[in-house]
Design a protein around this motif. Structure first.
Motif, PDB file in Angstrom:
ATOM      1  N   GLY A 587     -15.631 -27.342  -6.781  1.00 11.77           N
ATOM      2  CA  GLY A 587     -15.428 -28.498  -5.908  1.00 11.77           C
ATOM      3  C   GLY A 587     -14.330 -29.399  -6.428  1.00 11.77           C
ATOM      4  N   ILE A 588     -14.281 -29.577  -7.783  1.00 14.33           N
ATOM      5  CA  ILE A 588     -13.227 -30.432  -8.369  1.00 14.33           C
ATOM      6  C   ILE A 588     -11.858 -29.823  -8.129  1.00 14.33           C
ATOM      7  CG2 ILE A 588     -12.308 -31.246 -10.573  1.00 14.33           C
ATOM      8  CD1 ILE A 588     -15.238 -31.511 -11.527  1.00 14.33           C
ATOM      9  N   ASN A 589     -11.715 -28.510  -8.206  1.00 11.10           N
ATOM     10  CA  ASN A 589     -10.415 -27.860  -7.985  1.00 11.10           C
ATOM     11  C   ASN A 589      -9.940 -28.076  -6.561  1.00 11.10           C
ATOM     12  OD1 ASN A 589     -10.298 -26.911 -10.604  1.00 11.10           O
ATOM     13  ND2 ASN A 589     -11.314 -24.969 -10.115  1.00 11.10           N
ATOM     14  N   GLU A 590     -10.869 -28.012  -5.567  1.00 11.60           N
ATOM     15  CA  GLU A 590     -10.478 -28.252  -4.169  1.00 11.60           C
ATOM     16  C   GLU A 590      -9.981 -29.676  -3.987  1.00 11.60           C
ATOM     17  OE1 GLU A 590     -13.847 -27.301  -1.803  1.00 11.60           O
ATOM     18  OE2 GLU A 590     -13.732 -25.128  -2.188  1.00 11.60           O
ATOM     19  N   ILE A 591     -10.696 -30.655  -4.609  1.00 13.00           N
ATOM     20  CA  ILE A 591     -10.267 -32.063  -4.489  1.00 13.00           C
ATOM     21  C   ILE A 591      -8.911 -32.269  -5.145  1.00 13.00           C
ATOM     22  CG2 ILE A 591     -10.843 -34.409  -5.209  1.00 13.00           C
ATOM     23  CD1 ILE A 591     -13.819 -33.568  -5.003  1.00 13.00           C
ATOM     24  N   GLU A 592      -8.666 -31.629  -6.305  1.00  8.80           N
ATOM     25  CA  GLU A 592      -7.371 -31.783  -6.987  1.00  8.80           C
ATOM     26  C   GLU A 592      -6.245 -31.198  -6.143  1.00  8.80           C
ATOM     27  OE1 GLU A 592      -7.896 -29.941 -10.754  1.00  8.80           O
ATOM     28  OE2 GLU A 592      -8.751 -31.727 -11.720  1.00  8.80           O
ATOM     29  N   ASP A 593      -6.492 -30.072  -5.419  1.00 11.00           N
ATOM     30  CA  ASP A 593      -5.450 -29.501  -4.546  1.00 11.00           C
ATOM     31  C   ASP A 593      -5.098 -30.470  -3.431  1.00 11.00           C
ATOM     32  OD1 ASP A 593      -5.372 -27.225  -6.069  1.00 11.00           O
ATOM     33  OD2 ASP A 593      -6.808 -26.110  -4.811  1.00 11.00           O
ATOM     34  N   LYS A 594      -6.109 -31.076  -2.821  1.00  6.43           N
ATOM     35  CA  LYS A 594      -5.832 -32.065  -1.758  1.00  6.43           C
ATOM     36  C   LYS A 594      -5.056 -33.256  -2.315  1.00  6.43           C
ATOM     37  CE  LYS A 594      -9.985 -30.942   0.965  1.00  6.43           C
ATOM     38  NZ  LYS A 594     -11.264 -31.459   1.493  1.00  6.43           N
ATOM     39  N   LEU A 595      -5.419 -33.697  -3.540  1.00  9.31           N
ATOM     40  CA  LEU A 595      -4.735 -34.851  -4.148  1.00  9.31           C
ATOM     41  C   LEU A 595      -3.276 -34.526  -4.443  1.00  9.31           C
ATOM     42  CD1 LEU A 595      -5.089 -37.720  -5.238  1.00  9.31           C
ATOM     43  CD2 LEU A 595      -5.741 -36.742  -7.439  1.00  9.31           C
ATOM     44  N   ARG A 596      -2.995 -33.309  -4.902  1.00  9.99           N
ATOM     45  CA  ARG A 596      -1.602 -32.920  -5.176  1.00  9.99           C
ATOM     46  C   ARG A 596      -0.785 -32.900  -3.890  1.00  9.99           C
ATOM     47  NH1 ARG A 596      -3.884 -29.497  -9.164  1.00  9.99           N
ATOM     48  NH2 ARG A 596      -4.140 -27.803  -7.683  1.00  9.99           N
ATOM     49  N   LYS A 597      -1.385 -32.438  -2.762  1.00  6.84           N
ATOM     50  CA  LYS A 597      -0.661 -32.431  -1.491  1.00  6.84           C
ATOM     51  C   LYS A 597      -0.345 -33.844  -1.041  1.00  6.84           C
ATOM     52  CE  LYS A 597      -2.628 -28.045   0.104  1.00  6.84           C
ATOM     53  NZ  LYS A 597      -3.489 -27.372   1.115  1.00  6.84           N
ATOM     54  N   LYS A 600       2.497 -35.261  -3.082  1.00  3.20           N
ATOM     55  CA  LYS A 600       3.778 -34.711  -2.678  1.00  3.20           C
ATOM     56  C   LYS A 600       4.288 -35.387  -1.407  1.00  3.20           C
ATOM     57  CE  LYS A 600       6.114 -30.374  -1.650  1.00  3.20           C
ATOM     58  NZ  LYS A 600       5.963 -28.906  -1.447  1.00  3.20           N
ATOM     59  N   SER A 601       3.372 -35.621  -0.435  1.00  2.00           N
ATOM     60  CA  SER A 601       3.770 -36.308   0.805  1.00  2.00           C
ATOM     61  C   SER A 601       4.245 -37.724   0.490  1.00  2.00           C
ATOM     62  CB  SER A 601       2.578 -36.351   1.770  1.00  2.00           C
ATOM     63  OG  SER A 601       2.143 -35.038   2.067  1.00  2.00           O
ATOM     64  N   THR A 603       5.558 -38.813  -2.274  1.00  2.00           N
ATOM     65  CA  THR A 603       6.855 -38.744  -2.954  1.00  2.00           C
ATOM     66  C   THR A 603       7.971 -38.513  -1.957  1.00  2.00           C
ATOM     67  OG1 THR A 603       5.758 -37.825  -4.916  1.00  2.00           O
ATOM     68  CG2 THR A 603       8.149 -37.556  -4.763  1.00  2.00           C
ATOM     69  N   ASP A 604       7.755 -37.618  -0.975  1.00  2.00           N
ATOM     70  CA  ASP A 604       8.789 -37.353   0.043  1.00  2.00           C
ATOM     71  C   ASP A 604       9.082 -38.618   0.839  1.00  2.00           C
ATOM     72  OD1 ASP A 604       8.815 -34.770  -0.828  1.00  2.00           O
ATOM     73  OD2 ASP A 604       7.453 -34.018   0.742  1.00  2.00           O
ATOM     74  N   VAL A 605       8.029 -39.386   1.205  1.00  2.00           N
ATOM     75  CA  VAL A 605       8.237 -40.632   1.960  1.00  2.00           C
ATOM     76  C   VAL A 605       9.013 -41.636   1.117  1.00  2.00           C
ATOM     77  CG1 VAL A 605       7.047 -42.596   3.010  1.00  2.00           C
ATOM     78  CG2 VAL A 605       6.197 -40.269   3.398  1.00  2.00           C
ATOM     79  N   GLN A 606       8.695 -41.726  -0.168  1.00  3.56           N
ATOM     80  CA  GLN A 606       9.380 -42.680  -1.051  1.00  3.56           C
ATOM     81  C   GLN A 606      10.855 -42.331  -1.187  1.00  3.56           C
ATOM     82  OE1 GLN A 606       7.846 -45.407  -2.431  1.00  3.56           O
ATOM     83  NE2 GLN A 606       9.909 -46.028  -3.044  1.00  3.56           N
ATOM     84  N   ILE A 607      11.160 -41.019  -1.262  1.00  5.00           N
ATOM     85  CA  ILE A 607      12.563 -40.591  -1.346  1.00  5.00           C
ATOM     86  C   ILE A 607      13.304 -40.973  -0.074  1.00  5.00           C
ATOM     87  CG2 ILE A 607      14.053 -38.540  -1.414  1.00  5.00           C
ATOM     88  CD1 ILE A 607      11.946 -37.246  -3.259  1.00  5.00           C
ATOM     89  N   LEU A 608      12.643 -40.785   1.093  1.00  4.74           N
ATOM     90  CA  LEU A 608      13.268 -41.149   2.370  1.00  4.74           C
ATOM     91  C   LEU A 608      13.541 -42.649   2.414  1.00  4.74           C
ATOM     92  CD1 LEU A 608      14.174 -40.310   5.188  1.00  4.74           C
ATOM     93  CD2 LEU A 608      11.790 -40.585   5.959  1.00  4.74           C
ATOM     94  N   ILE A 609      12.559 -43.461   1.945  1.00  9.44           N
ATOM     95  CA  ILE A 609      12.743 -44.918   1.938  1.00  9.44           C
ATOM     96  C   ILE A 609      13.930 -45.291   1.039  1.00  9.44           C
ATOM     97  CG2 ILE A 609      11.693 -47.088   1.175  1.00  9.44           C
ATOM     98  CD1 ILE A 609       8.978 -45.882   2.036  1.00  9.44           C
ATOM     99  N   ASN A 610      14.036 -44.682  -0.149  1.00  4.65           N
ATOM    100  CA  ASN A 610      15.140 -44.995  -1.076  1.00  4.65           C
ATOM    101  C   ASN A 610      16.476 -44.623  -0.469  1.00  4.65           C
ATOM    102  OD1 ASN A 610      13.356 -45.936  -3.020  1.00  4.65           O
ATOM    103  ND2 ASN A 610      13.165 -43.923  -4.027  1.00  4.65           N
TER     104      ASN A 610
END
Length: 881
Positions: A587-597, A600-601, A603-610
């Motif tokens: 269960g912890i591995n599934e939650i960590e995968d969702k957190l990594r996604k 990443k989203s 980070t992409d938004v922050q790059i677009l803002i910059n």
């Protein structure tokens, strides 16, 4: 472990049972042997008692025979003793007679030999006396020659010292003159530069000075006068307003210069006209403690009236306290230092600037500096010639030194002295031998006479003793027959006693042997019985321990079964916990995968803002640039444009632009005409800029060249240092091992090899058997030897003509003193060593020793001792002896 202990007890118990069986068997065997030995011992003791009775009987019989033989022997001994005494006396007399005869022959031979030797010695004595006189004469001549050479050498050395002192004085004088000459040349160059560049003068003065057809006959006032240095600041401060004035002969010359300045637009200039001062007569004003300023000024006669006018009623005082100046009148009072100027109704003054007094009399100062430089150069040449001549004289005196002649003279004198001492010793020995030989002849004559008289007495005694011997021999023949019979009886009794005694002793030895065997077996019986008792006790202990261990094993087996049951229960619980853990981990591995996604989203938004922020900054920058351009080129504010709509701008565009063009034209008309001097001003500024830029480039280039030179110096210094360090390291290891042993460790290590010139150096010194962490952990002697090794390592790199050691050997023991002296002796072949020491071993190893004493308070006395000459005398004494 308990089972192993039980096996060990079983093995030990079997071993003890076997030992007990063997010991019991041995005890029975020993009991039989002890009984047999006791019976044999009783039989042998009975035999021993019987043999002892027989031995006593034989001893009594031997005593009786020995008494009879003794009485007969006593009688015979008395007779024999008398005969032997007489024969001994007779032998001694004959012996003495033979000795005397032999002694007489030897004495006669010695007397003849002594007479012959004395004749030879007398002839040799005369020859030695003649040779000794010749050597003494030669020695005196050699001493005079050596004294003459030493006197010449002392005089030459004195002359060299005096010349070197004079040379030092000349060198100091030349140094002082060179400094003065350099100072004058630098001052000349600086003044010449200031004159050529006309530093401190306005543009108009520089312009007129550049006009050769006019400036050659019209000098500046500052170049016409010269003032002594101590009054220069005071006069310059007073004449400061007039120093930029040109001095011209007529007004026409002044008009010509004014016209040139006007045409060239170079400003204004002031002029003094000499024809106006042709009839001028200066007034005479003087106060106590002051000097007329005109008297302090040096100028050409043509300009004296002008200088008198400028310094009219100007007085100079040495008093620097302005508050003490109370005189009032139509005069100007200057302080000698230039700190104040007092006029009739005013007073000015203050501190003195760094460049004050540097403007007046520059050209005159150049002439005087040039004359002073020539004078100093002549004096320098003169001193250089004297220096060269004096140096040549010193070299000549040093060349004339002939130490070889002195050394040869000393060696020659030493040889003559040694030869004289040798001949004197030989002559003295010869005289002693002659005296001893004469005394010996007198003793020989007296002894010969005494021996002749002794021989007469011995011959008379020999006749009497011969008669006594004949009588003793006749008496011995009568007693000898009965003595032989008694001797045979004594021999038979003695033989019987000896046989009985030997048999008795053998029996005693046999009884002792039986007794020893019996004692040995009884002791063995006791030891084995004790061992059996001890083994039985150990066997009981082993049985008890065996029972106890079996009980412990039963108890431990029960506890082990319980532990196995508990282990099975805990393994089942562990399996359930692991299943729960792995489910939670999924269960912890599934939650960590969702957190990594999500990250990443984000980070992409922050790059677009910059990126959008960067684009906004670029737009703002372009807008700001556009606003400045509109403001400068069209005088339009961008905010005004932003408030208008595009339609409004199109409607009023033509009218506004027409009005704006008119406004710009009127502004251009109001600017006026173009300044024709602007180009020249620009050229002047541009020229100055180029000069400054060129100077800056020169400085930058000089800096680069200097950095390159510094790097070359550092590279060369580093290479030389590393080379010298490597040599010193090798020398240090070699000398250290010669002072200690070949197995000792020593080294020099650079702490920062990448920067050797700034690196610290670590000294490693580890004598055999020690592991010191620092040099401080070594003993005082080891530290001294290490420092000595380092010192000689540096010495080997660059040997010095002489070295001085001040009590270096104080911490060393005798063994290290010997090593120290040996290495000093080795290096003294190349250099001279001066050693201050209190050590006797060091004193005994040197060539020359100087003892320093103080016979009076504050007065030291030096006493030299040359061991080299003493060693030669010792060798000579051994040769003569």
């Amino acid at each position: 472990m308990q089972q192993q202990r039980l096996d060990f007890i079983h093995q030990n118990r079997q071993k003890l049972e076997q030992q007990i069986l063997a010991s019991n068997s041995r005890i029975k065997e020993l009991e039989v042997q002890i009984q047999q030995y006791r019976e044999d011992l009783a039989d042998e003791k009975r035999i021993e008692a019987r043999m002892e009775v027989e031995l006593n009987q034989a001893e009594d019989q031997l005593k009786a025979v020995r008494e009879e033989h003794g009485s007969a022997k006593s009688e015979l001994d008395v007779i024999l003793k008398g005969q032997q005494s007489v024969e001994k006396e007779l032998f001694e007399l004959e012996k003495q007679k033979a000795i005397n005869a032999n002694r007489l022959d030897n004495l006669e031979f010695d007397k003849h030999q002594s007479t012959t030797a004395n004749t030879t010695r007398l002839e040799e004595q005369q020859k030695l006396k003649d040779q000794l006189k010749s050597l003494e004469k030669t020695e005196e001549e050699q001493k005079k020659m050596l004294e003459s050479l030493l006197t010449e050498a002392d005089q030459r050395q004195t002359a060299i010292l005096e010349a070197e002192q004079e040379l030092d004085k000349l060198r100091q004088t030349m140094t002082a003159i060179n400094r003065q000459l350099d100072a004058r040349k630098n001052e000349f160059k600086l003044t010449q530069s200031m004159v050529e560049s006309m530093e401190g003068f306005p543009e108009s003065i520089k312009f007129l000075s550049s006009q050769k057809e006019w400036s050659q006959k019209s000098p500046l006032l500052s170049d016409l006068i010269y003032v002594k240095e101590e009054f220069r600041i005071a006069i310059e401060n007073y004449l400061e307003p007039y120093l930029n004035y040109y001095v011209v002969p007529t007004y026409d010359d002044a008009y010509k210069a004014v016209k040139m300045l006007s045409q060239a637009q170079k400003g204004k200039a002031n002029f003094f006209v000499l024809e106006a001062f042709k009839d001028y007569a200066p007034p005479m004003t003087l106060l106590p403690g002051t000097t007329n300023a005109f008297e302090l000024v040096d100028t050409d006669p043509a300009y004296r009236n002008l200088c008198s006018y400028l310094l009219e009623n100007v007085l100079v005082t040495e008093d620097e306290d302005v508050s003490k100046v109370t005189q009032e009148g139509d005069f100007v009072l200057l302080s000698q230092s230039g700190r104040f100027i007092k006029r009739k109704y005013s007073l000015s003054g203050g501190s003195i600037g760094l460049f004050e007094g540097k403007k007046i009399g520059r050209k005159k100062n150049l002439e005087k500096l040039e004359a002073a430089i020539k004078k100093l150069e002549k004096e320098e040449d003169k001193l250089a010639t004297q220096f060269y001549n004096l140096k040549s004289k010193i070299e000549q005196l040093k060349t004339e030194r002939d130490d070889r002649k002195i050394h040869q003279a000393r060696e020659s004198l030493s040889k003559v002295t040694q030869e004289r001492i040798s001949y004197s010793s030989r002559l003295e020995n010869l005289n002693n031998q002659l005296k001893e030989s004469t005394d010996k002849q007198q003793r020989i004559d007296a002894e010969i006479q005494q021996l002749l008289e002794s021989n007469k007495t011995i011959e008379a005694a020999l006749d009497e003793k011969t008669k006594n011997v004949e009588q003793a021999k006749a008496q011995i023949a009568d007693v000898d027959a009965s003595f032989k019979k008694m001797s045979d009886q004594l021999s038979e009794a003695s033989t019987l006693f000896n046989e009985k005694n030997i048999a008795f002793i053998r029996q005693q030895n046999k009884v002792s042997a039986f007794q020893r065997e019996l004692n040995f077996r009884e002791k063995s019986f006791e030891e084995i019985a004790a061992a059996v008792k001890k083994d039985a006790y150990n066997l009981d202990q082993a049985n008890n321990e065996d029972t106890q261990i079996k009980e412990n094993i039963t108890k431990l087996e029960g506890e082990l079964q319980e532990a196995y049951q508990e282990r099975k229960q805990r393994e089942s619980l562990l399996t359930e916990a692991e299943q729960t853990y792995f489910q939670a981990r999924g269960g912890i591995n599934e939650i960590e995968d969702k957190l990594r996604k999500l990250n990443k989203s984000r980070t992409d938004v922050q790059i677009l803002i910059n990126n959008l922020k960067d684009k906004l900054s670029d737009v703002r920058l372009q807008l700001s640039s556009l606003s400045e351009r509109l403001k400068v080129e069209f005088d339009i504010n961008i905010n005004d444009l932003s408030t208008e709509s595009p339609e409004e701008v199109e409607e009023g565009k033509e009218a506004d632009l027409t009005a704006k063009v008119e406004r710009l034209k009127s502004r251009l008309d109001n600017y006026g005409e173009i300044n024709p001097m602007a180009v020249e001003a620009y050229d002047a500024m541009n020229e100055r800029y180029e000069n400054i830029t060129k100077q800056r480039d020169d400085i930058v280039k000089a800096k680069e060249d200097l950095l390159v030179t510094i790097q070359e110096i550092e590279d060369t210094a580093t290479a030389q240092f590393l080379e010298s360090f490597a040599k010193v390291r090798e020398y240090f290891i070699e000398v250290f091992r010669s002072l200690f042993t070949e197995d000792d460790t020593a080294d020099l290590i650079l702490m920062s090899p990448e920067n050797p010139l700034e690196s610290k150096i670590e000294i490693v010194a580890k004598p055999k058997g020690k592991r010191p962490q620092t040099i401080a952990q070594l003993s005082g002697g080891e530290k001294t030897l290490t420092a000595t090794a380092l010192l000689f390592a540096l010495y080997l790199l660059k040997p010095a003509p002489f070295c001085i050691f001040d009590e270096v050997d104080a911490p060393l023991d005798d063994a290290n003193i010997t090593k120290f002296n040996r290495i000093i002796k080795k290096f003294s072949e190349q250099s001279q060593f001066i050693i201050v020491t209190h050590n006797k071993l060091t004193m005994s190893a040197v060539d020359v020793i100087y003892g320093v004493s103080m016979p009076e308070m504050g007065v030291s006395t030096v006493t030299p001792v040359d061991f080299r000459s003493l060693k030669e005398d010792e060798v000579m004494e051994e040769f003569v002896g």
